[in-house]
Design a protein around this motif. Sequence first.
Motif, PDB file in Angstrom:
ATOM      1  N   VAL A  66       0.827  -1.201   0.000  1.00  0.00           N
ATOM      2  CA  VAL A  66       0.000   0.000   0.000  1.00  0.00           C
ATOM      3  C   VAL A  66       0.862   1.252   0.000  1.00  0.00           C
ATOM      4  N   THR A  67       0.274   2.329  -0.521  1.00  0.00           N
ATOM      5  CA  THR A  67       0.878   3.650  -0.523  1.00  0.00           C
ATOM      6  C   THR A  67      -0.144   4.622   0.070  1.00  0.00           C
ATOM      7  N   PRO A  68       0.252   5.849   0.338  1.00  0.00           N
ATOM      8  CA  PRO A  68      -0.724   6.815   0.854  1.00  0.00           C
ATOM      9  C   PRO A  68      -1.936   6.990  -0.059  1.00  0.00           C
ATOM     10  N   GLU A  69      -1.775   6.700  -1.340  1.00  0.00           N
ATOM     11  CA  GLU A  69      -2.912   6.801  -2.271  1.00  0.00           C
ATOM     12  C   GLU A  69      -3.984   5.742  -1.994  1.00  0.00           C
ATOM     13  N   ASP A  70      -3.666   4.759  -1.193  1.00  0.00           N
ATOM     14  CA  ASP A  70      -4.663   3.754  -0.805  1.00  0.00           C
ATOM     15  C   ASP A  70      -5.475   4.188   0.412  1.00  0.00           C
ATOM     16  N   THR A  71      -5.160   5.340   0.968  1.00  0.00           N
ATOM     17  CA  THR A  71      -5.955   5.876   2.072  1.00  0.00           C
ATOM     18  C   THR A  71      -7.376   6.144   1.593  1.00  0.00           C
ATOM     19  N   ALA A  72      -8.348   5.569   2.302  1.00  0.00           N
ATOM     20  CA  ALA A  72      -9.738   5.689   1.856  1.00  0.00           C
ATOM     21  C   ALA A  72     -10.672   5.132   2.918  1.00  0.00           C
ATOM     22  N   VAL A  73     -11.939   5.436   2.750  1.00  0.00           N
ATOM     23  CA  VAL A  73     -12.969   4.701   3.475  1.00  0.00           C
ATOM     24  C   VAL A  73     -13.304   3.473   2.642  1.00  0.00           C
ATOM     25  N   TYR A  74     -13.192   2.319   3.248  1.00  0.00           N
ATOM     26  CA  TYR A  74     -13.432   1.057   2.556  1.00  0.00           C
ATOM     27  C   TYR A  74     -14.806   0.517   2.971  1.00  0.00           C
ATOM     28  N   TYR A  75     -15.574   0.155   1.960  1.00  0.00           N
ATOM     29  CA  TYR A  75     -16.914  -0.380   2.185  1.00  0.00           C
ATOM     30  C   TYR A  75     -16.992  -1.817   1.656  1.00  0.00           C
ATOM     31  N   CYS A  76     -17.657  -2.678   2.390  1.00  0.00           N
ATOM     32  CA  CYS A  76     -18.075  -3.931   1.787  1.00  0.00           C
ATOM     33  C   CYS A  76     -19.549  -3.803   1.414  1.00  0.00           C
ATOM     34  N   ALA A  77     -19.946  -4.556   0.417  1.00  0.00           N
ATOM     35  CA  ALA A  77     -21.291  -4.390  -0.117  1.00  0.00           C
ATOM     36  C   ALA A  77     -21.731  -5.679  -0.799  1.00  0.00           C
ATOM     37  N   ARG A  78     -23.008  -5.751  -1.098  1.00  0.00           N
ATOM     38  CA  ARG A  78     -23.548  -6.879  -1.849  1.00  0.00           C
ATOM     39  C   ARG A  78     -24.143  -6.365  -3.155  1.00  0.00           C
ATOM     40  N   GLU A  79     -23.697  -6.960  -4.228  1.00  0.00           N
ATOM     41  CA  GLU A  79     -24.273  -6.687  -5.549  1.00  0.00           C
ATOM     42  C   GLU A  79     -25.107  -7.882  -5.972  1.00  0.00           C
ATOM     43  N   ILE A  80     -26.085  -7.606  -6.813  1.00  0.00           N
ATOM     44  CA  ILE A  80     -26.931  -8.680  -7.320  1.00  0.00           C
ATOM     45  C   ILE A  80     -26.920  -8.662  -8.834  1.00  0.00           C
ATOM     46  N   ALA A  81     -26.719  -9.814  -9.414  1.00  0.00           N
ATOM     47  CA  ALA A  81     -26.753  -9.951 -10.873  1.00  0.00           C
ATOM     48  C   ALA A  81     -27.245 -11.350 -11.205  1.00  0.00           C
ATOM     49  N   THR A  82     -28.057 -11.436 -12.238  1.00  0.00           N
ATOM     50  CA  THR A  82     -28.520 -12.734 -12.715  1.00  0.00           C
ATOM     51  C   THR A  82     -28.380 -12.754 -14.227  1.00  0.00           C
ATOM     52  N   GLY A  83     -27.653 -13.714 -14.743  1.00  0.00           N
ATOM     53  CA  GLY A  83     -27.453 -13.778 -16.185  1.00  0.00           C
ATOM     54  C   GLY A  83     -26.867 -12.485 -16.711  1.00  0.00           C
ATOM     55  N   ASP A  84     -27.571 -11.828 -17.609  1.00  0.00           N
ATOM     56  CA  ASP A  84     -27.120 -10.571 -18.180  1.00  0.00           C
ATOM     57  C   ASP A  84     -27.679  -9.354 -17.459  1.00  0.00           C
ATOM     58  N   ASP A  85     -28.424  -9.564 -16.417  1.00  0.00           N
ATOM     59  CA  ASP A  85     -29.088  -8.470 -15.698  1.00  0.00           C
ATOM     60  C   ASP A  85     -28.316  -8.101 -14.444  1.00  0.00           C
ATOM     61  N   TYR A  86     -27.988  -6.813 -14.326  1.00  0.00           N
ATOM     62  CA  TYR A  86     -27.275  -6.307 -13.148  1.00  0.00           C
ATOM     63  C   TYR A  86     -28.221  -5.404 -12.376  1.00  0.00           C
ATOM     64  N   TYR A  87     -28.355  -5.661 -11.094  1.00  0.00           N
ATOM     65  CA  TYR A  87     -29.310  -4.933 -10.272  1.00  0.00           C
ATOM     66  C   TYR A  87     -28.656  -3.954  -9.304  1.00  0.00           C
ATOM     67  N   GLY A  88     -27.322  -3.917  -9.270  1.00  0.00           N
ATOM     68  CA  GLY A  88     -26.637  -2.941  -8.451  1.00  0.00           C
ATOM     69  C   GLY A  88     -26.380  -3.407  -7.036  1.00  0.00           C
ATOM     70  N   VAL A  89     -25.938  -2.463  -6.218  1.00  0.00           N
ATOM     71  CA  VAL A  89     -25.649  -2.726  -4.819  1.00  0.00           C
ATOM     72  C   VAL A  89     -26.924  -2.523  -4.008  1.00  0.00           C
ATOM     73  N   ASP A  90     -27.291  -3.532  -3.238  1.00  0.00           N
ATOM     74  CA  ASP A  90     -28.505  -3.392  -2.433  1.00  0.00           C
ATOM     75  C   ASP A  90     -28.234  -3.353  -0.936  1.00  0.00           C
ATOM     76  N   VAL A  91     -27.009  -3.695  -0.539  1.00  0.00           N
ATOM     77  CA  VAL A  91     -26.658  -3.631   0.885  1.00  0.00           C
ATOM     78  C   VAL A  91     -25.240  -3.079   0.998  1.00  0.00           C
ATOM     79  N   TRP A  92     -25.055  -2.141   1.915  1.00  0.00           N
ATOM     80  CA  TRP A  92     -23.744  -1.549   2.174  1.00  0.00           C
ATOM     81  C   TRP A  92     -23.356  -1.764   3.638  1.00  0.00           C
ATOM     82  N   GLY A  93     -22.061  -1.950   3.860  1.00  0.00           N
ATOM     83  CA  GLY A  93     -21.555  -1.834   5.208  1.00  0.00           C
ATOM     84  C   GLY A  93     -21.420  -0.359   5.562  1.00  0.00           C
TER      85      GLY A  93
END
Length: 123
Positions: free
Chosen positions: A87-114
């Motif tokens: 890591v370097t200082p450029e990696d300083t950030a707020v880090y989030y975990c999240a859940r994305e949903i996708a089925t086949g060719d359909d992407y539904y985005g992030v529906d849950v965030w930490g």
Amino acid sequence: QVQLQESGPGLVKPSQTLSLTCTVSGGSLTNNSHYWTWIRQSPGKGLEWIGYIAYSGVTYYHPSLKSRTSISRDTSKNQFTLQVNYVTPEDTAVYYCAREIATGDDYYGVDVWGGGTLVTVSA
């Protein structure tokens, strides 16, 4: 209701490894169509998608971070982990975990965030 919680050190020295864990409650890492994702936001910048580990265990990373990044999971603990090497200082950030949903060719985005956790890279 699915909830995500990030945990890990808030301060990392340059050239070391950043390691964060996301604990999932109310859901399973192996549920079909769910992609467990890490996203970060550096000070004054927009959101940056880092990568995911899919319900199947397959991983995918942003090309700019691929060489330094690894995402893994422990299904027995319902946790998934981010590691960023050298890591370097450029990696300083707020880090989030999240859940994305996708089925086949359909992407539904992030529906849950930490809630996000600030990681500062500094000597």
